[in-house]
Design a protein around this motif. Structure first.
Motif, PDB file in Angstrom:
ATOM      1  N   ASP A 275      22.432  25.763 -25.540  1.00 23.03           N
ATOM      2  CA  ASP A 275      21.644  24.716 -26.005  1.00 23.03           C
ATOM      3  C   ASP A 275      21.085  23.900 -24.925  1.00 23.03           C
ATOM      4  OD1 ASP A 275      22.057  25.661 -28.659  1.00 23.03           O
ATOM      5  OD2 ASP A 275      23.602  24.064 -29.115  1.00 23.03           O
ATOM      6  N   SER A 276      21.819  24.038 -23.684  1.00 23.00           N
ATOM      7  CA  SER A 276      21.447  23.204 -22.491  1.00 23.00           C
ATOM      8  C   SER A 276      20.376  24.100 -21.713  1.00 23.00           C
ATOM      9  CB  SER A 276      22.699  23.012 -21.532  1.00 23.00           C
ATOM     10  OG  SER A 276      23.088  24.226 -20.925  1.00 23.00           O
ATOM     11  N   GLY A 277      20.374  25.194 -22.010  1.00 27.85           N
ATOM     12  CA  GLY A 277      19.109  25.939 -20.999  1.00 27.85           C
ATOM     13  C   GLY A 277      19.881  26.910 -20.055  1.00 27.85           C
ATOM     14  N   TYR A 278      21.291  26.590 -19.868  1.00 30.43           N
ATOM     15  CA  TYR A 278      21.956  27.182 -18.816  1.00 30.43           C
ATOM     16  C   TYR A 278      22.580  28.562 -19.187  1.00 30.43           C
ATOM     17  CZ  TYR A 278      21.225  23.483 -15.551  1.00 30.43           C
ATOM     18  OH  TYR A 278      20.435  22.549 -14.794  1.00 30.43           O
ATOM     19  N   GLY A 279      22.330  29.228 -20.314  1.00 27.72           N
ATOM     20  CA  GLY A 279      23.163  30.270 -21.006  1.00 27.72           C
ATOM     21  C   GLY A 279      22.986  31.427 -19.991  1.00 27.72           C
ATOM     22  N   ARG A 280      22.045  31.875 -19.325  1.00 26.88           N
ATOM     23  CA  ARG A 280      22.019  32.879 -18.409  1.00 26.88           C
ATOM     24  C   ARG A 280      23.056  32.886 -17.316  1.00 26.88           C
ATOM     25  NH1 ARG A 280      17.348  33.115 -14.447  1.00 26.88           N
ATOM     26  NH2 ARG A 280      16.483  30.948 -14.668  1.00 26.88           N
ATOM     27  N   PHE A 281      23.413  31.644 -17.090  1.00 22.56           N
ATOM     28  CA  PHE A 281      24.201  31.445 -15.767  1.00 22.56           C
ATOM     29  C   PHE A 281      25.794  31.107 -16.317  1.00 22.56           C
ATOM     30  CE2 PHE A 281      20.173  29.576 -14.482  1.00 22.56           C
ATOM     31  CZ  PHE A 281      19.865  30.176 -13.570  1.00 22.56           C
ATOM     32  N   ALA A 282      25.890  31.179 -17.488  1.00 25.76           N
ATOM     33  CA  ALA A 282      27.360  31.053 -18.247  1.00 25.76           C
ATOM     34  C   ALA A 282      28.193  32.103 -17.816  1.00 25.76           C
ATOM     35  CB  ALA A 282      27.336  30.772 -19.663  1.00 25.76           C
ATOM     36  N   ALA A 283      29.645  31.609 -17.340  1.00 27.28           N
ATOM     37  CA  ALA A 283      30.611  32.788 -17.168  1.00 27.28           C
ATOM     38  C   ALA A 283      31.037  33.615 -18.333  1.00 27.28           C
ATOM     39  CB  ALA A 283      31.840  32.199 -16.543  1.00 27.28           C
ATOM     40  N   PRO A 284      31.285  34.908 -18.177  1.00 25.63           N
ATOM     41  CA  PRO A 284      31.466  35.567 -19.612  1.00 25.63           C
ATOM     42  C   PRO A 284      33.012  35.013 -20.358  1.00 25.63           C
ATOM     43  CG  PRO A 284      31.942  36.992 -17.675  1.00 25.63           C
ATOM     44  CD  PRO A 284      31.307  35.680 -17.238  1.00 25.63           C
ATOM     45  N   GLY A 285      33.079  34.804 -21.231  1.00 29.22           N
ATOM     46  CA  GLY A 285      34.555  34.273 -21.756  1.00 29.22           C
ATOM     47  C   GLY A 285      34.587  32.655 -21.751  1.00 29.22           C
ATOM     48  N   ALA A 286      35.883  32.449 -22.278  1.00 29.43           N
ATOM     49  CA  ALA A 286      35.855  30.783 -22.154  1.00 29.43           C
ATOM     50  C   ALA A 286      37.502  30.531 -21.768  1.00 29.43           C
ATOM     51  CB  ALA A 286      35.550  30.208 -23.566  1.00 29.43           C
ATOM     52  N   GLY A 287      38.054  31.417 -21.534  1.00 30.03           N
ATOM     53  CA  GLY A 287      39.498  31.301 -20.993  1.00 30.03           C
ATOM     54  C   GLY A 287      40.421  32.290 -21.779  1.00 30.03           C
ATOM     55  N   ARG A 288      41.807  32.070 -21.622  1.00 30.86           N
ATOM     56  CA  ARG A 288      42.922  32.894 -22.031  1.00 30.86           C
ATOM     57  C   ARG A 288      44.199  32.004 -22.360  1.00 30.86           C
ATOM     58  NH1 ARG A 288      42.534  30.934 -16.435  1.00 30.86           N
ATOM     59  NH2 ARG A 288      44.585  31.256 -15.504  1.00 30.86           N
ATOM     60  N   GLY A 289      45.100  32.794 -22.792  1.00 33.32           N
ATOM     61  CA  GLY A 289      46.476  32.128 -23.299  1.00 33.32           C
ATOM     62  C   GLY A 289      47.348  31.953 -21.670  1.00 33.32           C
ATOM     63  N   VAL A 290      48.096  30.959 -21.740  1.00 33.47           N
ATOM     64  CA  VAL A 290      49.109  30.968 -20.576  1.00 33.47           C
ATOM     65  C   VAL A 290      50.345  30.583 -21.243  1.00 33.47           C
ATOM     66  CG1 VAL A 290      47.532  29.957 -18.961  1.00 33.47           C
ATOM     67  CG2 VAL A 290      48.605  28.415 -20.641  1.00 33.47           C
ATOM     68  N   GLY A 291      51.620  31.195 -20.499  1.00 35.54           N
ATOM     69  CA  GLY A 291      52.957  30.823 -20.837  1.00 35.54           C
ATOM     70  C   GLY A 291      53.801  31.361 -19.731  1.00 35.54           C
ATOM     71  N   LEU A 292      54.675  32.264 -19.922  1.00 35.34           N
ATOM     72  CA  LEU A 292      55.468  32.890 -18.937  1.00 35.34           C
ATOM     73  C   LEU A 292      54.452  33.462 -17.842  1.00 35.34           C
ATOM     74  CD1 LEU A 292      58.535  34.314 -20.860  1.00 35.34           C
ATOM     75  CD2 LEU A 292      58.570  32.514 -19.169  1.00 35.34           C
ATOM     76  N   GLY A 293      53.334  33.859 -18.314  1.00 36.36           N
ATOM     77  CA  GLY A 293      52.428  34.587 -17.439  1.00 36.36           C
ATOM     78  C   GLY A 293      51.258  33.752 -17.371  1.00 36.36           C
ATOM     79  N   ALA A 294      50.412  33.781 -16.306  1.00 37.50           N
ATOM     80  CA  ALA A 294      49.271  32.611 -15.891  1.00 37.50           C
ATOM     81  C   ALA A 294      48.073  33.363 -16.698  1.00 37.50           C
ATOM     82  CB  ALA A 294      49.130  32.939 -14.321  1.00 37.50           C
ATOM     83  N   ASP A 295      48.409  34.542 -17.278  1.00 33.24           N
ATOM     84  CA  ASP A 295      46.973  35.203 -17.925  1.00 33.24           C
ATOM     85  C   ASP A 295      47.419  36.083 -18.850  1.00 33.24           C
ATOM     86  OD1 ASP A 295      44.741  36.223 -18.707  1.00 33.24           O
ATOM     87  OD2 ASP A 295      44.048  37.227 -16.456  1.00 33.24           O
TER      88      ASP A 295
END
Length: 356
Positions: A275-295
């Protein structure tokens, strides 16, 4: 009843002749802890036709109470932590789940005529949801990392190298009580447009965009926090890009509720950037789970339909990378609860400017 100490083995593992063996308990639904985990693990092993798990020191190893530097062997009849897993594999074993962090020589050392499969297919679903004490440990790691990055305005950045500042932040994290610093990233100027770039000997100058991230472990549990700064004054349009990333973070946070697919959180983040017009520069994905592992799971991306549940802890990390100019990425930790998302860290709403 006090929560189990994550640094201690599950209560049904007891030393017997130098090897820990277990007493069985009835299976319960996840999230699970202590001996209940072994019951849930065995149910998963039975469903996948796995006769034994062999784990080395790793997040999966710690999840089941492993403490030393040997192997943890889990079968349908027992569990043992040992330097040599071979005597504890059942006769005629056909399928063995192995730790993804096992070395090649360790795999060959099993000397077993059986199919080797990733142990994660049994353990990863059980690790998605955390016990309250586990969420608390992730929160401690997150707050420690956030407190270190909050000290950034007090440090001297002008004329320092990325590598020198990364070393300084690593020391501060250890002084803050983190048991281990998993990674520190400091990138400035056009280097911020390269995702995952490592600190270099580039000198940090006024007018630079600056990306800083810190991933640390506290009492066995991991969290990453990332922040964006401008050095002396922001590059042109950098304020606007930062505002978009923060808005995407808010959109993702609002979507992170029980019953919502992980993909829907990624879609909310992507929509805010589009919506901001920066879509083509966005990183793929938005994150992940964390816990005993960092990823770990769930993955906040378009192809992961895992429903979010109370007890999941997420690293929400929207980012925009404009080639040859700059990048902006914030990473915050959020716990999914029955009543909705609970942010454990929060990026500033406006772009912080470093004055020295």
């Amino acid at each position: 009843m006090n929560p189990p100490d994550p640094s201690q083995p599950p209560p049904d593992l007891r030393p017997v002749g130098g090897v820990r063996e277990e007493r069985t308990r009835p299976a319960v639904s996840v999230p699970v802890s202590g001996g209940d985990r072994l019951s849930a693990v065995r149910a998963g092993m039975a469903a996948d036709g796995i006769d034994a798990l062999v784990l080395r020191p790793s997040p999966d190893f710690r999840f089941l109470g492993g403490r030393g530097d040997g192997f943890l062997v889990v079968t349908m009849d027992g569990a043992a932590e040992t330097a040599d897993p071979r005597p504890y594999l059942p006769p005629g074993v056909r399928r063995v789940g192995v730790d993804p962090e096992m070395r090649v020589r360790e795999l060959f050392g099993l000397a077993v005529d059986a199919e080797l499969v990733p142990a994660g297919q049994v353990l990863a679903p059980l690790r998605l949801r955390k016990e309250p004490y586990e969420v608390a440990m992730v929160e401690r790691a997150a707050l420690a990392a956030e407190s270190v990055l909050a000290c950034a305005p007090e440090l001297s950045w002008f004329g320092a190298t990325e590598r020198a500042m990364a070393t300084r932040l690593r020391v501060l994290a250890l002084e803050a009580g983190c048991e281990e610093v998993l990674s520190v990233r400091v990138t400035a100027g056009p280097g911020t447009a390269a995702p995952g770039s490592a600190p270099s000997d580039r000198v940090i100058n006024p007018g630079d965009a600056l990306l800083v991230s810190l991933s640390a472990r506290w009492d066995g549990y991991c969290a990453e926090v990332a922040r964006v700064f401008a050095v002396a004054e922001p590059p042109e349009d950098y304020d606007a890009v930062y505002s978009v990333v923060v808005a995407a973070r808010h959109a993702g946070m609002a979507a992170a509720r029980p019953g919502v697919p992980a993909a829907a959180v990624a879609a909310a983040v992507a929509q805010a950037v589009d919506d901001s017009g920066y879509g083509r520069f966005a990183a793929p994905g938005a994150g992940r789970g964390v816990g005993l592992g960092a990823d770990e799971g769930p993955r906040l991306r378009a192809d992961d339909d895992t429903p979010l549940e109370a007890g999941m802890v997420l690293c929400l990390e929207p980012a925009i990378y404009v080639p040859d100019l700059f990048g902006a990425r914030v990473a915050d930790i959020v716990a999914c609860t029955e009543s909705g998302p609970r942010p454990l860290t929060t990026a500033p709403s406006s772009l912080p400017v470093l004055e020295r």
